[in-house]
Motif scaffolding. Structure first.
Motif, PDB file in Angstrom:
ATOM      1  N   LYS A   7      34.778  43.648  40.774  1.00 25.93           N
ATOM      2  CA  LYS A   7      35.605  42.467  40.482  1.00 25.93           C
ATOM      3  C   LYS A   7      36.128  42.521  39.063  1.00 25.93           C
ATOM      4  CE  LYS A   7      33.358  39.305  43.755  1.00 25.93           C
ATOM      5  NZ  LYS A   7      32.559  38.056  43.893  1.00 25.93           N
ATOM      6  N   LEU A   8      35.236  42.912  38.117  1.00 31.73           N
ATOM      7  CA  LEU A   8      35.642  42.974  36.725  1.00 31.73           C
ATOM      8  C   LEU A   8      36.729  44.031  36.515  1.00 31.73           C
ATOM      9  CD1 LEU A   8      35.252  42.068  33.831  1.00 31.73           C
ATOM     10  CD2 LEU A   8      33.444  43.773  33.585  1.00 31.73           C
ATOM     11  N   SER A   9      36.589  45.165  37.187  1.00 31.89           N
ATOM     12  CA  SER A   9      37.609  46.219  37.067  1.00 31.89           C
ATOM     13  C   SER A   9      38.940  45.745  37.602  1.00 31.89           C
ATOM     14  CB  SER A   9      37.154  47.489  37.827  1.00 31.89           C
ATOM     15  OG  SER A   9      35.950  47.956  37.281  1.00 31.89           O
ATOM     16  N   LEU A  10      38.913  45.065  38.787  1.00 30.15           N
ATOM     17  CA  LEU A  10      40.155  44.529  39.368  1.00 30.15           C
ATOM     18  C   LEU A  10      40.744  43.458  38.463  1.00 30.15           C
ATOM     19  CD1 LEU A  10      39.113  44.257  43.126  1.00 30.15           C
ATOM     20  CD2 LEU A  10      40.656  45.927  42.099  1.00 30.15           C
ATOM     21  N   PHE A  11      39.872  42.607  37.905  1.00 31.56           N
ATOM     22  CA  PHE A  11      40.359  41.552  37.022  1.00 31.56           C
ATOM     23  C   PHE A  11      41.024  42.146  35.791  1.00 31.56           C
ATOM     24  CE2 PHE A  11      40.582  37.567  34.997  1.00 31.56           C
ATOM     25  CZ  PHE A  11      40.222  37.748  33.687  1.00 31.56           C
ATOM     26  N   GLY A  12      40.403  43.165  35.200  1.00 34.06           N
ATOM     27  CA  GLY A  12      40.992  43.811  34.019  1.00 34.06           C
ATOM     28  C   GLY A  12      42.282  44.505  34.343  1.00 34.06           C
ATOM     29  N   THR A  13      42.382  45.114  35.520  1.00 31.91           N
ATOM     30  CA  THR A  13      43.600  45.823  35.904  1.00 31.91           C
ATOM     31  C   THR A  13      44.744  44.872  36.137  1.00 31.91           C
ATOM     32  OG1 THR A  13      42.249  47.515  36.922  1.00 31.91           O
ATOM     33  CG2 THR A  13      44.572  47.459  37.560  1.00 31.91           C
ATOM     34  N   GLN A  22      45.872  48.422  24.837  1.00 32.14           N
ATOM     35  CA  GLN A  22      45.019  47.251  25.055  1.00 32.14           C
ATOM     36  C   GLN A  22      44.131  47.447  26.286  1.00 32.14           C
ATOM     37  OE1 GLN A  22      47.499  43.819  25.322  1.00 32.14           O
ATOM     38  NE2 GLN A  22      48.654  44.318  23.437  1.00 32.14           N
ATOM     39  N   LEU A  23      44.715  48.014  27.337  1.00 31.35           N
ATOM     40  CA  LEU A  23      43.969  48.215  28.581  1.00 31.35           C
ATOM     41  C   LEU A  23      42.817  49.191  28.369  1.00 31.35           C
ATOM     42  CD1 LEU A  23      43.697  47.673  31.579  1.00 31.35           C
ATOM     43  CD2 LEU A  23      45.343  49.501  32.019  1.00 31.35           C
ATOM     44  N   SER A  24      43.069  50.249  27.642  1.00 30.07           N
ATOM     45  CA  SER A  24      42.009  51.230  27.395  1.00 30.07           C
ATOM     46  C   SER A  24      40.873  50.608  26.602  1.00 30.07           C
ATOM     47  CB  SER A  24      42.590  52.427  26.636  1.00 30.07           C
ATOM     48  OG  SER A  24      43.591  53.050  27.382  1.00 30.07           O
ATOM     49  N   LEU A  25      41.209  49.827  25.566  1.00 33.10           N
ATOM     50  CA  LEU A  25      40.181  49.169  24.761  1.00 33.10           C
ATOM     51  C   LEU A  25      39.354  48.211  25.595  1.00 33.10           C
ATOM     52  CD1 LEU A  25      38.986  48.592  21.978  1.00 33.10           C
ATOM     53  CD2 LEU A  25      40.751  46.890  21.643  1.00 33.10           C
ATOM     54  N   LEU A  26      39.991  47.416  26.419  1.00 29.01           N
ATOM     55  CA  LEU A  26      39.269  46.423  27.226  1.00 29.01           C
ATOM     56  C   LEU A  26      38.404  47.096  28.290  1.00 29.01           C
ATOM     57  CD1 LEU A  26      42.064  43.731  27.619  1.00 29.01           C
ATOM     58  CD2 LEU A  26      40.131  43.726  26.059  1.00 29.01           C
ATOM     59  N   ILE A  27      38.917  48.186  28.861  1.00 25.22           N
ATOM     60  CA  ILE A  27      38.114  48.901  29.883  1.00 25.22           C
ATOM     61  C   ILE A  27      36.855  49.476  29.253  1.00 25.22           C
ATOM     62  CG2 ILE A  27      38.099  50.959  31.349  1.00 25.22           C
ATOM     63  CD1 ILE A  27      40.996  50.351  32.044  1.00 25.22           C
TER      64      ILE A  27
END
Length: 235
Positions: A7-13, A22-27
Motif C-alpha cells: 500500500k505504501l509503495s502504491l501510495f508513494g507512486t 523527489q520520488l527516489s528520496l521518498l522511496i
C-alpha cells in the motif's frame, strides 16, 4: 506488514510523480521505515505476541505519520519548484528585454555607421573636387604666365610666330615658339609616359633646343640624338 508495504509503495507512486529526484528520496525513506518496522515487528513478536488487528492498527498509525511527513516534504518541494519557476520566468523576461535592447542598439549602430560612412565619403569627394578645381586653376595661371614670359623674352627670329600644329612630325619650314616646344614635350610626357621622346624637326629652332638641353630642361635620347624628352621634374 507485506500488505502495508505494498500500500505504501502504491501510495508513494501515485502521489510523487512530479519529480524523479523527489520520488527516489521518498522511496528510500519508505524502505528505511519499512525495514525499521520489520525489525520492530520481530522484536515485538519475541516479547509479546500480537494479533493481526493490532499489527494492522500499528502499521496504519506508522504509515499515517509517514504519509504526513511525506506530504510535508512534497509541499516544501513544490513550493521550491514554484519559486524556481518564478525566478526562471523573471530571468527569461529580463533576457528578452536585453535582447530587444541589443537589437535596437545594433540597428542604431548600423544606421549611424552608414551615415558616418556616407558623410565621410561625400566630404572627401567634395574636398578632392575642390582641390582638383584649385589645381586646374593654378595650372592655367602658371601656363598663361609661362607663355607670356616666354613670348616676351624668347621670341622667334624676325617675329616669325606661328600657331601650334597638331602633327609636329610634319615637315615644315615655319618655326614654332619656345612655349609651343615646351608644351609639346609636356603633353608627350603625360600622354605617353612609356615613350616621352619627341622627334626634332624643322619646326624646332636649334638655338631653343640647345637652350633647354644645356639648362637641363630636356634630355636627348641615349641612342638617337634627334629625339628629346622633358626632364621628369614631377618624379
Amino acid at each position: 506488514a507485506w500488505k502495508c508495504q505494498n500500500k505504501l509503495s502504491l501510495f508513494g507512486t501515485e502521489t510523487l510523480t512530479n519529480s524523479n529526484a523527489q520520488l527516489s528520496l521518498l522511496i528510500m525513506q519508505v524502505k528505511c521505515l519499512t525495514a525499521e518496522l520489520g525489525q520492530w515487528h520481530k522484536k515485538t513478536l519475541e516479547i509479546t505476541p500480537l494479533t493481526e488487528d493490532v499489527l494492522i492498527t500499528l502499521g496504519k498509525e506508522e504509515f499515517q505519520k509517514l504519509r504526513q511527513d511525506l506530504e510535508m516534504v512534497l509541499t516544501t518541494l513544490q513550493s521550491k519548484n514554484e519559486k524556481l519557476k518564478e525566478d526562471l520566468e523573471r530571468e527569461q523576461q529580463w533576457l528578452n528585454e536585453q535582447e530587444q535592447i541589443m537589437e535596437s542598439l545594433n540597428l542604431l549602430h548600423g544606421e549611424l555607421k552608414n551615415q558616418v560612412g556616407t558623410c565621410s565619403e561625400s566630404r572627401i569627394l567634395n574636398e578632392l573636387k575642390t582641390k582638383i578645381i584649385s589645381i586646374k586653376k593654378f595650372k592655367e595661371k602658371i601656363l598663361i604666365t609661362l607663355g607670356k614670359f616666354l613670348e616676351d623674352h624668347f621670341p622667334l627670329p624676325h617675329g616669325n610666330i606661328k600657331k601650334k600644329r597638331k602633327n609636329i612630325q610634319e615637315s615644315t619650314a615655319q618655326l614654332i615658339t619656345l612655349n609651343e616646344i615646351l608644351e609639346i614635350l609636356i603633353n608627350r610626357m603625360f600622354d605617353v609616359p612609356h615613350d616621352p621622346y619627341v622627334k626634332i624637326n624643322d619646326c624646332f629652332w636649334p638655338p631653343y633646343i640647345e637652350l633647354i638641353l644645356r639648362n637641363g630642361i630636356a634630355l636627348r635620347h641615349p641612342e638617337d640624338p634627334t629625339q628629346i624628352r622633358l626632364e621628369a621634374f614631377h618624379q
